[in-house]
Design a protein around this motif. Structure first.
Motif, PDB file in Angstrom:
ATOM      1  N   ILE A   8      25.736-112.408  40.331  1.00  0.00           N
ATOM      2  CA  ILE A   8      25.705-111.075  40.930  1.00  0.00           C
ATOM      3  C   ILE A   8      26.695-110.212  40.157  1.00  0.00           C
ATOM      4  O   ILE A   8      27.869-110.559  40.024  1.00  0.00           O
ATOM      5  CB  ILE A   8      26.078-111.150  42.419  1.00  0.00           C
ATOM      6  N   VAL A   9      26.218-109.107  39.620  1.00  0.00           N
ATOM      7  CA  VAL A   9      27.053-108.256  38.767  1.00  0.00           C
ATOM      8  C   VAL A   9      27.445-106.998  39.531  1.00  0.00           C
ATOM      9  O   VAL A   9      26.578-106.258  40.027  1.00  0.00           O
ATOM     10  CB  VAL A   9      26.333-107.876  37.460  1.00  0.00           C
ATOM     11  N   VAL A  10      28.748-106.763  39.646  1.00  0.00           N
ATOM     12  CA  VAL A  10      29.297-105.611  40.357  1.00  0.00           C
ATOM     13  C   VAL A  10      30.254-104.892  39.428  1.00  0.00           C
ATOM     14  O   VAL A  10      31.100-105.521  38.785  1.00  0.00           O
ATOM     15  CB  VAL A  10      30.044-106.052  41.633  1.00  0.00           C
ATOM     16  N   GLY A  27      30.003-117.034  41.575  1.00  0.00           N
ATOM     17  CA  GLY A  27      28.689-116.480  41.248  1.00  0.00           C
ATOM     18  C   GLY A  27      28.668-114.971  41.186  1.00  0.00           C
ATOM     19  O   GLY A  27      27.605-114.372  40.998  1.00  0.00           O
ATOM     20  N   VAL A  28      29.834-114.335  41.347  1.00  0.00           N
ATOM     21  CA  VAL A  28      29.931-112.877  41.252  1.00  0.00           C
ATOM     22  C   VAL A  28      30.698-112.513  39.994  1.00  0.00           C
ATOM     23  O   VAL A  28      31.791-113.042  39.742  1.00  0.00           O
ATOM     24  CB  VAL A  28      30.623-112.270  42.485  1.00  0.00           C
ATOM     25  N   ASP A  29      30.132-111.622  39.209  1.00  0.00           N
ATOM     26  CA  ASP A  29      30.764-111.143  37.976  1.00  0.00           C
ATOM     27  C   ASP A  29      31.250-109.716  38.226  1.00  0.00           C
ATOM     28  O   ASP A  29      30.443-108.792  38.351  1.00  0.00           O
ATOM     29  CB  ASP A  29      29.747-111.181  36.839  1.00  0.00           C
ATOM     30  N   LEU A  30      32.568-109.541  38.350  1.00  0.00           N
ATOM     31  CA  LEU A  30      33.149-108.222  38.614  1.00  0.00           C
ATOM     32  C   LEU A  30      33.627-107.626  37.301  1.00  0.00           C
ATOM     33  O   LEU A  30      34.471-108.197  36.615  1.00  0.00           O
ATOM     34  CB  LEU A  30      34.315-108.347  39.592  1.00  0.00           C
ATOM     35  N   VAL A  31      33.064-106.457  36.945  1.00  0.00           N
ATOM     36  CA  VAL A  31      33.420-105.801  35.682  1.00  0.00           C
ATOM     37  C   VAL A  31      33.927-104.395  35.977  1.00  0.00           C
ATOM     38  O   VAL A  31      33.636-103.820  37.027  1.00  0.00           O
ATOM     39  CB  VAL A  31      32.223-105.738  34.710  1.00  0.00           C
ATOM     40  N   GLN A 293      31.278-105.686  50.856  1.00  0.00           N
ATOM     41  CA  GLN A 293      29.935-105.533  50.289  1.00  0.00           C
ATOM     42  C   GLN A 293      29.620-106.650  49.302  1.00  0.00           C
ATOM     43  O   GLN A 293      28.498-107.185  49.276  1.00  0.00           O
ATOM     44  CB  GLN A 293      29.813-104.168  49.596  1.00  0.00           C
ATOM     45  N   ILE A 294      30.602-107.019  48.483  1.00  0.00           N
ATOM     46  CA  ILE A 294      30.409-108.109  47.525  1.00  0.00           C
ATOM     47  C   ILE A 294      30.125-109.419  48.259  1.00  0.00           C
ATOM     48  O   ILE A 294      29.208-110.174  47.901  1.00  0.00           O
ATOM     49  CB  ILE A 294      31.647-108.247  46.613  1.00  0.00           C
ATOM     50  N   GLU A 295      30.903-109.690  49.290  1.00  0.00           N
ATOM     51  CA  GLU A 295      30.716-110.928  50.054  1.00  0.00           C
ATOM     52  C   GLU A 295      29.352-110.973  50.721  1.00  0.00           C
ATOM     53  O   GLU A 295      28.703-112.031  50.776  1.00  0.00           O
ATOM     54  CB  GLU A 295      31.834-111.064  51.091  1.00  0.00           C
ATOM     55  N   ARG A 296      28.897-109.811  51.206  1.00  0.00           N
ATOM     56  CA  ARG A 296      27.583-109.766  51.843  1.00  0.00           C
ATOM     57  C   ARG A 296      26.470-109.974  50.813  1.00  0.00           C
ATOM     58  O   ARG A 296      25.480-110.669  51.091  1.00  0.00           O
ATOM     59  CB  ARG A 296      27.404-108.447  52.605  1.00  0.00           C
ATOM     60  N   LEU A 297      26.616-109.380  49.643  1.00  0.00           N
ATOM     61  CA  LEU A 297      25.628-109.598  48.580  1.00  0.00           C
ATOM     62  C   LEU A 297      25.580-111.068  48.189  1.00  0.00           C
ATOM     63  O   LEU A 297      24.507-111.650  48.007  1.00  0.00           O
ATOM     64  CB  LEU A 297      25.964-108.742  47.360  1.00  0.00           C
ATOM     65  N   ALA A 298      26.758-111.679  48.055  1.00  0.00           N
ATOM     66  CA  ALA A 298      26.821-113.081  47.660  1.00  0.00           C
ATOM     67  C   ALA A 298      26.198-113.993  48.714  1.00  0.00           C
ATOM     68  O   ALA A 298      25.644-115.052  48.392  1.00  0.00           O
ATOM     69  CB  ALA A 298      28.272-113.488  47.403  1.00  0.00           C
ATOM     70  N   PRO A 303      23.811-105.122  52.895  1.00  0.00           N
ATOM     71  CA  PRO A 303      25.086-104.394  52.797  1.00  0.00           C
ATOM     72  C   PRO A 303      25.277-103.429  53.957  1.00  0.00           C
ATOM     73  O   PRO A 303      24.327-103.059  54.650  1.00  0.00           O
ATOM     74  CB  PRO A 303      24.947-103.621  51.469  1.00  0.00           C
ATOM     75  N   LEU A 304      26.515-103.023  54.159  1.00  0.00           N
ATOM     76  CA  LEU A 304      26.857-102.050  55.199  1.00  0.00           C
ATOM     77  C   LEU A 304      26.641-100.615  54.681  1.00  0.00           C
ATOM     78  O   LEU A 304      26.562-100.379  53.476  1.00  0.00           O
ATOM     79  CB  LEU A 304      28.324-102.200  55.596  1.00  0.00           C
ATOM     80  N   ASN A 305      26.555 -99.679  55.613  1.00  0.00           N
ATOM     81  CA  ASN A 305      26.619 -98.231  55.327  1.00  0.00           C
ATOM     82  C   ASN A 305      25.456 -97.724  54.465  1.00  0.00           C
ATOM     83  O   ASN A 305      25.601 -96.715  53.772  1.00  0.00           O
ATOM     84  CB  ASN A 305      27.934 -97.860  54.629  1.00  0.00           C
ATOM     85  N   ILE A 306      24.314 -98.396  54.484  1.00  0.00           N
ATOM     86  CA  ILE A 306      23.176 -97.885  53.713  1.00  0.00           C
ATOM     87  C   ILE A 306      22.690 -96.588  54.360  1.00  0.00           C
ATOM     88  O   ILE A 306      22.492 -96.509  55.563  1.00  0.00           O
ATOM     89  CB  ILE A 306      22.026 -98.925  53.673  1.00  0.00           C
TER      90      ILE A 306
END
Length: 309
Positions: A8-10, A27-31, A293-298, A303-306
């Motif tokens: 998952i790319v954020v 599994g999350v790639d934070l850039v 949001q990252i934790e929910r995606l993972a 996600p919240l606040n859509i």
């Protein structure tokens, strides 16, 4: 042998925000990407643009796959046309309400108690006491009863004010009667402080114009911490120049306010440059929201606040 799943790319706009978010799930790639430089990936699950960048930088998302844009602002009017097709938009509800309520209450107190006069007097070492209005015992019409409006109302109640909340429709909510916007003509003549917390957009543009301002009693204070477009600037300037009304504004239309705009020098006007959310309370709160949001995606959760831009 099966391939490992794509991470998952954020992207976040600053090293500071990345550091505040801290460790992310496996599994999350934070850039870090500020949308001004070339994109470090050709696909993102979530992009967080710079704060207060509005729509200016969203052209950087062209030809890039973006699952969700996580704004750092509560307002999102007009952003839909700038998003890649299929991209969800989440606003920053829960981040700015407290700080915006602080500036709203601060503006009301500063205007009622003539604090700007004392600041000017201090610059010339002039001791000049004066009798001013109070916030106590005033009727405050809170126009917009969402997150910001409720935060403002809860902070003004201890000042012994009468709060009159107004929203798009009348309702009873958590023991509070909320008036409908169709009742404005009846409510404005009894309003001492008009507190505008509405978002922008076509449905609220020019909602408070010359006719509505004329319904306010002499000496009333107009405070706007929502969006500048809700309030007709020319009509407000006319009321200020006649010295019938006063105003304390965190948001104006246009922004930034041109140097030669008559609002700067209008009698009874207090103008600050859209800084309602620009407080250090934002930093931990935006980090908490983005981390959630990252934790929910993972976890494969929504996600919240859509919001619908």
């Amino acid at each position: 042998m099966s391939e490992s799943p794509r991470p998952i790319v954020v992207s976040v706009p600053t090293d500071e925000l990345a550091a505040d978010i801290g460790a992310v799930p496996e599994g999350v790639d934070l850039v870090v990407w500020d949308l001004r430089s070339p994109a470090p990936r050709d696909a993102f699950d979530m992009v967080v643009p710079p704060y207060m960048s509005g729509k200016r930088l969203l052209s950087a998302l062209e030809n890039i796959s973006v699952g969700m844009l996580q704004s750092q602002s509560i307002g999102y009017e007009g952003m839909g046309r700038y998003l890649p097709e299929g991209t969800k938009l989440a606003n920053a509800s829960s981040v700015h309400e407290t700080a915006t309520a602080e500036i709203a209450v601060g503006l009301a107190i500063a205007a009622q108690r003539d604090l700007a006069d004392y600041v000017r007097n201090q610059e010339s070492a002039r001791w000049a006491p004066q009798f001013s209005r109070s916030v106590a015992d005033r009727t405050v019409l809170v126009l917009g009863y969402g997150g910001v409006g409720k935060a403002v109302a809860s902070r003004l109640l201890p000042f012994e004010t009468t709060i009159v909340p107004v929203a798009s429709r009348a309702r009873d909510e958590d023991g509070v009667h909320v008036h409908g916007i169709d009742e404005l003509d009846e409510l404005l003549p009894r309003t001492d402080i008009l507190m505008i917390t509405l978002p922008g957009g076509e449905t609220t543009k020019g909602l408070i114009g010359a006719r509505e301002l004329a319904l306010l009693p002499d000496g009333a204070l107009v405070v706007n911490v929502g969006r500048g477009t809700v309030l007709d600037t020319d009509a407000l300037v006319s009321e200020l120049q006649s010295e019938r009304l006063r105003a304390a504004l965190d948001v104006v239309d246009p922004e930034p306010l041109p140097e030669d705009h008559p609002l700067w020098g209008a009698p009874g006007a207090l103008v600050v440059p859209h800084v309602g959310g620009a407080a250090d309370a934002m930093r931990p709160r935006i980090a908490k929201l983005v981390r959630t949001q990252i934790e929910r995606l993972a976890a494969g959760e929504e996600p919240l606040n859509i919001v619908e831009p």
